[in-house]
Design a protein around this motif. Structure first.
Motif, short mmCIF file in Angstrom:
data_model
loop_
_atom_site.label_atom_id
_atom_site.label_comp_id
_atom_site.label_asym_id
_atom_site.label_seq_id
_atom_site.Cartn_x
_atom_site.Cartn_y
_atom_site.Cartn_z
N LEU A 147 0.83 -1.22 0.00
CA LEU A 147 0.00 0.00 0.00
C LEU A 147 0.86 1.26 0.00
O LEU A 147 0.57 2.23 -0.70
CB LEU A 147 -0.93 0.00 1.22
N ARG A 148 1.92 1.26 0.79
CA ARG A 148 2.77 2.46 0.88
C ARG A 148 3.54 2.73 -0.40
O ARG A 148 4.07 3.81 -0.59
CB ARG A 148 3.71 2.36 2.09
N ASN A 149 3.61 1.74 -1.27
CA ASN A 149 4.22 1.95 -2.58
C ASN A 149 3.18 2.26 -3.66
O ASN A 149 3.50 2.24 -4.85
CB ASN A 149 5.05 0.74 -2.98
N GLY A 150 1.94 2.48 -3.24
CA GLY A 150 0.90 2.86 -4.19
C GLY A 150 0.46 1.71 -5.08
O GLY A 150 -0.07 1.93 -6.17
N LEU A 151 0.65 0.48 -4.60
CA LEU A 151 0.31 -0.69 -5.41
C LEU A 151 -0.93 -1.38 -4.86
O LEU A 151 -1.36 -1.11 -3.74
CB LEU A 151 1.51 -1.65 -5.43
N LYS A 152 -1.50 -2.27 -5.68
CA LYS A 152 -2.74 -2.93 -5.28
C LYS A 152 -2.45 -4.34 -4.74
O LYS A 152 -1.91 -5.17 -5.47
CB LYS A 152 -3.68 -3.00 -6.49
N PRO A 153 -2.84 -4.60 -3.48
CA PRO A 153 -2.61 -5.94 -2.95
C PRO A 153 -3.65 -6.94 -3.44
O PRO A 153 -4.85 -6.63 -3.45
CB PRO A 153 -2.76 -5.75 -1.42
N VAL A 154 -3.21 -8.10 -3.86
CA VAL A 154 -4.11 -9.18 -4.24
C VAL A 154 -3.75 -10.37 -3.35
O VAL A 154 -2.62 -10.87 -3.41
CB VAL A 154 -3.95 -9.54 -5.73
N LEU A 155 -4.71 -10.76 -2.50
CA LEU A 155 -4.40 -11.77 -1.48
C LEU A 155 -4.66 -13.19 -1.98
O LEU A 155 -5.59 -13.42 -2.76
CB LEU A 155 -5.24 -11.53 -0.23
N VAL A 156 -3.84 -14.12 -1.47
CA VAL A 156 -4.10 -15.54 -1.74
C VAL A 156 -4.20 -16.28 -0.40
O VAL A 156 -3.69 -15.82 0.62
CB VAL A 156 -3.00 -16.19 -2.62
N ASP A 157 -4.87 -17.42 -0.45
CA ASP A 157 -5.01 -18.26 0.74
C ASP A 157 -3.70 -19.01 0.96
O ASP A 157 -2.74 -18.88 0.19
CB ASP A 157 -6.19 -19.22 0.55
N ILE A 180 0.06 -22.06 -3.84
CA ILE A 180 0.57 -21.79 -5.19
C ILE A 180 -0.53 -21.82 -6.25
O ILE A 180 -0.54 -21.01 -7.17
CB ILE A 180 1.69 -22.80 -5.55
N SER A 181 -1.51 -22.73 -6.08
CA SER A 181 -2.56 -22.77 -7.10
C SER A 181 -3.41 -21.50 -7.02
O SER A 181 -3.91 -21.00 -8.04
CB SER A 181 -3.41 -24.02 -6.99
N ARG A 214 -4.24 -18.62 -9.91
CA ARG A 214 -5.60 -18.13 -10.19
C ARG A 214 -5.69 -16.61 -10.13
O ARG A 214 -6.50 -16.00 -10.81
CB ARG A 214 -6.59 -18.69 -9.15
N LYS A 215 -4.85 -15.97 -9.32
CA LYS A 215 -5.00 -14.53 -9.07
C LYS A 215 -4.14 -13.66 -10.00
O LYS A 215 -4.17 -12.44 -9.89
CB LYS A 215 -4.65 -14.23 -7.60
N ILE A 216 -3.38 -14.28 -10.89
CA ILE A 216 -2.55 -13.49 -11.82
C ILE A 216 -3.46 -12.84 -12.86
O ILE A 216 -4.33 -13.49 -13.43
CB ILE A 216 -1.52 -14.39 -12.54
N ARG A 245 -10.73 -3.51 5.91
CA ARG A 245 -12.13 -3.66 5.46
C ARG A 245 -12.83 -2.30 5.48
O ARG A 245 -13.60 -1.97 4.58
CB ARG A 245 -12.86 -4.69 6.33
N GLU A 246 -12.52 -1.51 6.53
CA GLU A 246 -13.11 -0.16 6.58
C GLU A 246 -12.63 0.70 5.43
O GLU A 246 -13.31 1.62 4.99
CB GLU A 246 -12.75 0.52 7.91
N MET A 247 -11.43 0.42 4.94
CA MET A 247 -10.91 1.18 3.80
C MET A 247 -11.48 0.67 2.48
O MET A 247 -11.17 1.20 1.41
CB MET A 247 -9.38 1.07 3.74
N GLY A 248 -12.29 -0.39 2.55
CA GLY A 248 -12.94 -0.90 1.34
C GLY A 248 -12.20 -2.03 0.66
O GLY A 248 -12.61 -2.52 -0.39
N PHE A 249 -11.09 -2.46 1.27
CA PHE A 249 -10.34 -3.57 0.67
C PHE A 249 -10.98 -4.92 1.02
O PHE A 249 -11.65 -5.05 2.03
CB PHE A 249 -8.90 -3.61 1.22
N PHE A 250 -10.70 -5.89 0.18
CA PHE A 250 -10.95 -7.31 0.47
C PHE A 250 -12.41 -7.60 0.86
O PHE A 250 -12.68 -8.32 1.81
CB PHE A 250 -10.02 -7.81 1.59
N GLN A 251 -13.35 -7.00 0.12
CA GLN A 251 -14.76 -7.22 0.43
C GLN A 251 -15.21 -8.60 -0.04
O GLN A 251 -16.18 -9.14 0.47
CB GLN A 251 -15.64 -6.13 -0.20
N ASP A 252 -14.52 -9.14 -1.03
CA ASP A 252 -14.85 -10.50 -1.41
C ASP A 252 -13.58 -11.34 -1.55
O ASP A 252 -12.49 -10.86 -1.29
CB ASP A 252 -15.70 -10.54 -2.70
N GLY A 253 -13.77 -12.58 -1.91
CA GLY A 253 -12.62 -13.49 -1.94
C GLY A 253 -12.83 -14.55 -0.87
O GLY A 253 -13.57 -14.32 0.09
N SER A 254 -12.18 -15.67 -1.07
CA SER A 254 -12.40 -16.78 -0.15
C SER A 254 -11.04 -17.27 0.38
O SER A 254 -10.15 -17.60 -0.40
CB SER A 254 -13.13 -17.88 -0.95
#
Ligand SMILES: Cc1ncc(COP(=O)(O)O)c(C=O)c1O
Length: 373
Positions: free
Chosen positions: A91-101, A111-112, A116-118, A327-336
């Motif tokens: 976040l501090r580098n102005g980039l978008k985090p994409v989370l994996v389980d 790894i799978s 999927r998230k690429i 979550r309050e910042m609006g991140f990660f509202q969906d995803g499993s």
């Protein structure tokens, strides 16, 4: 009886001698022989060309990612099951985090799910080795190559751990375009507080050095052609690091011995004990266990029952996707992220510090047995 702490460092080598040397010679700030020595020796230990020492592992991540100069809003794939430092670096580098389980046995990124998230916007992957067990770096390298992605490798918890890639064992921290370490007091070697970025790229090393030190000008000190931070490590911290590094083989051997004792003592209980993949050599940063579903209470209650028996533990990470602040910042509202959610609620780690004795390990085992029987 006093409580058995979750971690206690050991400083039995030349720590005092080297720190006293800093004080006696007045080299107490961020110049001095121990800084260069620690950078050189840690990089060599990990099989890398350059080390850039910084004040902790959190800023190491932020600095490392900044040096890659990824265009704003591009995506970085990282695990949800990690420390907040990883997400903040993105976040501090102005980039978008994409989370994996994470993987249910090693707790490292799945790894799978990475595959999927690429997306076309993915620019980098941030593998994070968890509790001393490596991420499958062979797979991460393959994905990065296929999609032309950068790798920021967080090896804060994996000093001395190894991963087999194409038949060769390589140390954690030797894989990323940039890799990072923490030397906080609970790490396998410590400076009290401290961190390091490693790279093999001389251009990146130069950038990292400049940005660590406010991008002071070369010819004219107060003329700045770039933006940086004061993320410097002190000579005193590095002096501790040098003394600790002299003992790392012994420290890791002791961690493995500790894990053997726990493994034997805890067998047969309704607990998932640490798993080690065939392509991995763990350095057992922390001895982590997860309660089976048959246990009628969660990790928080488990911890309470253990502390009542004078055994301190530490909970697992709460996944980044469950953190109220994001979550309050609006991140990660969906995803499993079912595995991350489950192990956060069912997992903890037992006392695992360098100073723990065999008798203390036996006391912990008996307390766990009593709690779960
Ligand atoms: C995986 C991981 N990354 C980064 C850090 C941050 O390191 P520090 O505490 O030195 O800022 C930690 C800290 O324990 C960690 O576990």
């Amino acid at each position: 009886m006093s409580i058995i702490p979750v971690n206690e460092p050991l400083l039995p080598g030349r720590e005092m001698e080297y720190v006293n040397d800093c004080i006696a010679t007045g080299w107490i700030s961020s110049a001095g022989k121990y800084i260069h020595r620690f950078e050189k020796e840690w990089a060599a230990y990990c099989g890398r060309k350059f080390g850039i020492a910084v004040c902790n592992g959190t800023v190491a991540l932020e600095l490392a990612l900044s040096a890659l100069e990824i265009p704003t809003r591009k995506e970085v794939v990282l695990p949800s099951f990690t420390i907040v430092s990883c997400l903040e670096a993105v976040l501090r580098n102005g980039l978008k985090p994409v989370l994996v389980d994470c993987d249910p046995r090693t707790y490292c990124m799945d790894i799978s799910d990475v595959r999927r998230k690429i997306t076309p916007d993915t620019a980098a992957i941030m593998p994070v080795h968890i509790y001393g067990h490596p991420v499958n770096m062979g797979e991460v390298l393959r994905i990065a190559q296929e999609h032309n992605l950068k790798i920021v490798e967080d090896a804060a918890e994996a000093h001395g751990a190894e991963c087999r890639v194409e038949g060769k064992w390589r140390k954690c921290g030797s894989f990323g375009d940039v890799s990072t370490f923490s030397f906080y007091a609970n790490k396998n070697i410590t400076c009290g507080e401290g961190g390091m970025v490693l790279t093999d790229d001389p251009g990146l090393a130069e950038k990292l050095r400049n940005r660590r030190n406010l991008c002071f000008g070369g010819k004219e000190r107060f003329r700045h052609e770039g933006r940086g931070w004061n993320y410097r490590m002190t000579n005193i911290q590095a002096a501790m690091g040098c003394a600790q590094l002299e003992q790392i083989d012994r420290f890791i051997a002791r961690k493995l011995e500790m894990a053997d004792l726990y493994n034997q003592g805890l067998q047969g209980l309704p607990l998932q004990l640490p798993h080690v993949e065939t392509w991995a050599k763990t350095s057992v940063w922390m001895y982590a266990v997860v309660l089976n579903d048959s246990v009628p209470f969660d990790a928080a209650e488990f911890a309470r029952r253990l502390v009542d028996q004078d055994v301190q533990t530490r909970p697992f990470f709460m996944g980044m996707h469950e953190q109220p602040v994001y979550r309050e910042m609006g991140f990660f509202q969906d995803g499993s992220f079912p595995v991350t959610e489950r192990i956060y609620r069912r997992g903890l780690y037992l006392p695992s510090g360098q100073a723990i004795t065999d008798e203390q390990i036996e006391t912990v085992i008996q307390a766990v047995k009593k709690t779960l029987s």
